[in-house]
Enzyme design. Structure first.
Site, PDB file in Angstrom:
ATOM      1  CG  ASN A  87      49.218  42.351   1.604  1.00  0.00           C
ATOM      2  OD1 ASN A  87      48.129  41.910   1.205  1.00  0.00           O
ATOM      3  ND2 ASN A  87      49.470  42.594   2.868  1.00  0.00           N
ATOM      4  CG  HIS A 104      48.744  37.282  -5.169  1.00  0.00           C
ATOM      5  ND1 HIS A 104      47.693  37.438  -4.289  1.00  0.00           N
ATOM      6  CD2 HIS A 104      48.773  35.956  -5.474  1.00  0.00           C
ATOM      7  CE1 HIS A 104      47.115  36.267  -4.084  1.00  0.00           C
ATOM      8  NE2 HIS A 104      47.755  35.348  -4.790  1.00  0.00           N
TER       9      HIS A 104
HETATM   10  N1  APR Z   1      43.217  44.122  10.414  1.00  0.00           N
HETATM   11  C1  APR Z   1      43.181  42.808  10.062  1.00  0.00           C
HETATM   12  N2  APR Z   1      42.365  42.317   9.098  1.00  0.00           N
HETATM   13  C2  APR Z   1      41.566  43.196   8.468  1.00  0.00           C
HETATM   14  C3  APR Z   1      41.533  44.576   8.767  1.00  0.00           C
HETATM   15  C4  APR Z   1      42.416  45.025   9.790  1.00  0.00           C
HETATM   16  N3  APR Z   1      42.466  46.311  10.163  1.00  0.00           N
HETATM   17  N4  APR Z   1      40.622  45.162   7.953  1.00  0.00           N
HETATM   18  C5  APR Z   1      40.104  44.194   7.173  1.00  0.00           C
HETATM   19  N5  APR Z   1      40.653  43.010   7.495  1.00  0.00           N
HETATM   20  C6  APR Z   1      40.427  41.702   6.899  1.00  0.00           C
HETATM   21  C7  APR Z   1      39.048  41.476   6.334  1.00  0.00           C
HETATM   22  O1  APR Z   1      38.153  41.022   7.369  1.00  0.00           O
HETATM   23  C8  APR Z   1      39.320  40.382   5.301  1.00  0.00           C
HETATM   24  O2  APR Z   1      39.299  39.088   5.908  1.00  0.00           O
HETATM   25  O3  APR Z   1      41.303  41.587   5.800  1.00  0.00           O
HETATM   26  C9  APR Z   1      40.747  40.683   4.850  1.00  0.00           C
HETATM   27  C10 APR Z   1      40.810  41.341   3.497  1.00  0.00           C
HETATM   28  O4  APR Z   1      40.351  40.415   2.543  1.00  0.00           O
HETATM   29  P1  APR Z   1      40.509  40.794   0.988  1.00  0.00           P
HETATM   30  O5  APR Z   1      40.093  42.197   0.773  1.00  0.00           O
HETATM   31  O6  APR Z   1      39.861  39.709   0.212  1.00  0.00           O
HETATM   32  O7  APR Z   1      42.100  40.761   0.755  1.00  0.00           O
HETATM   33  P2  APR Z   1      43.001  39.503   0.512  1.00  0.00           P
HETATM   34  O8  APR Z   1      42.493  38.313   1.256  1.00  0.00           O
HETATM   35  O9  APR Z   1      44.407  39.926   0.773  1.00  0.00           O
HETATM   36  O10 APR Z   1      42.819  39.251  -1.072  1.00  0.00           O
HETATM   37  C11 APR Z   1      43.567  38.203  -1.638  1.00  0.00           C
HETATM   38  O11 APR Z   1      42.802  38.880  -3.818  1.00  0.00           O
HETATM   39  O12 APR Z   1      42.393  40.449  -5.470  1.00  0.00           O
HETATM   40  C12 APR Z   1      43.284  39.546  -4.993  1.00  0.00           C
HETATM   41  O13 APR Z   1      45.560  39.647  -5.466  1.00  0.00           O
HETATM   42  C13 APR Z   1      44.587  40.194  -4.634  1.00  0.00           C
HETATM   43  O14 APR Z   1      46.183  39.452  -2.993  1.00  0.00           O
HETATM   44  C14 APR Z   1      44.812  39.776  -3.184  1.00  0.00           C
HETATM   45  C15 APR Z   1      43.929  38.557  -3.049  1.00  0.00           C
END
Ligand code: APR
Length: 234
Positions: A87, A104
């Site tokens: 994040n 990131h």
């Molecule tokens: N509590 C816990 N997990 C949650 C919740 C919640 N309330 N709501 C959603 N999620 C989960 C989803 O099920 C999913 O597995 O959070 C995850 C979000 O995934 P992404 O949107 O892909 O986010 P992330 O994994 O952090 O992305 C990684 O992608 O675009 C790049 O640099 C950006 O750091 C980011 C990286």
């Protein structure tokens, strides 16, 4: 004290009101990731990218840490906690976590377009101060968000892998584990380390083999996690 290493993603900030990226209402469902979060996109249209990140920066001013961020900060009483986060928000820090490694980048900072990872060029930038065309970094180049764009390397990866290799307990919260190299951190977890995954979503077993999946939201999962940690201590 035992080393508790926690890998977090956008999901832990979802209950603070920040969008994730790949959920149905996620940022990359509304915007083109390659236009706004890649180095090619930045070179093609700097104004558009600055506008996108200025909006995310001012939005971050309007939200606060949630219960999950706060519990992770409280766990520092009983563990040597290191949070490795994908994040770019500062909610872990605002909740009181003192060992946070951003993979990131960070919305609260800005850097050089020419030498983005030169520590002499990385500056704190108040969230209410937009980054405009014409703002200069220390090396005279255009100031840009301190964000690792797609297509750039992730400078903190090797340090993150070393930290994971020292984990006595490993927890993954709120990440889809689809972005590399961040997702490869799971390969560095020492064999036999208790591993927990807190996420309402579903995962391919090959990715999270050996993890105990607390299949709920970050906030709801905190009490369960604390119970699991208590059981490990007893
Ligand atoms: N509590 C816990 N997990 C949650 C919740 C919640 N309330 N709501 C959603 N999620 C989960 C989803 O099920 C999913 O597995 O959070 C995850 C979000 O995934 P992404 O949107 O892909 O986010 P992330 O994994 O952090 O992305 C990684 O992608 O675009 C790049 O640099 C950006 O750091 C980011 C990286």
């Amino acid at each position: 004290m035992q080393q508790l290493v926690i890998l977090t993603g956008a999901g832990i900030s979802a209950e603070s009101g920040l969008s994730t990226f790949r959920d149905t209402d996620g940022l990359w469902q509304q915007y083109d990731v390659m236009e706004l979060a890649s180095i090619q996109g930045y070179r093609r249209n700097r104004e558009r990218v600055l506008e996108f990140y200025n909006a995310r920066r001012s939005n971050l001013l309007t939200v606060r840490p949630n219960h999950a961020h706060e519990v992770l900060a409280e766990l520092e009483r009983d563990y040597q906690v290191t949070i490795i986060t994908q994040n770019v928000d500062d909610l872990h820090e605002r909740a009181g976590s003192t060992h946070v490694l951003h993979l990131h980048g960070e919305l609260t900072k800005a850097t050089s377009s020419m030498n983005p990872n030169d520590p002499k060029c990385v500056v704190d930038r108040p969230l209410d101060q937009a980054i405009a065309i014409g703002d200069k970094a220390a090396d005279g180049s255009q100031l840009r968000p301190f964000i690792v764009f797609f297509g750039e390397n992730v400078p903190n990866m090797s340090l993150a892998a070393q930290i994971v290799q020292q984990a006595d307990i490993f927890v993954v919260i709120g990440t889809s584990l689809v972005v590399y190299p961040a997702a490869t951190l799971l390969r560095h977890v020492p064999k036999g380390t208790p591993c927990f995954l807190i996420d309402p979503g579903t995962f391919d077993d090959t990715m999270v083999r050996g993890f105990e999946h607390i299949q709920t939201t970050a906030v709801a999962g905190m009490d369960l996690l604390k119970e699991k940690l208590r059981q490990l201590r007893s």
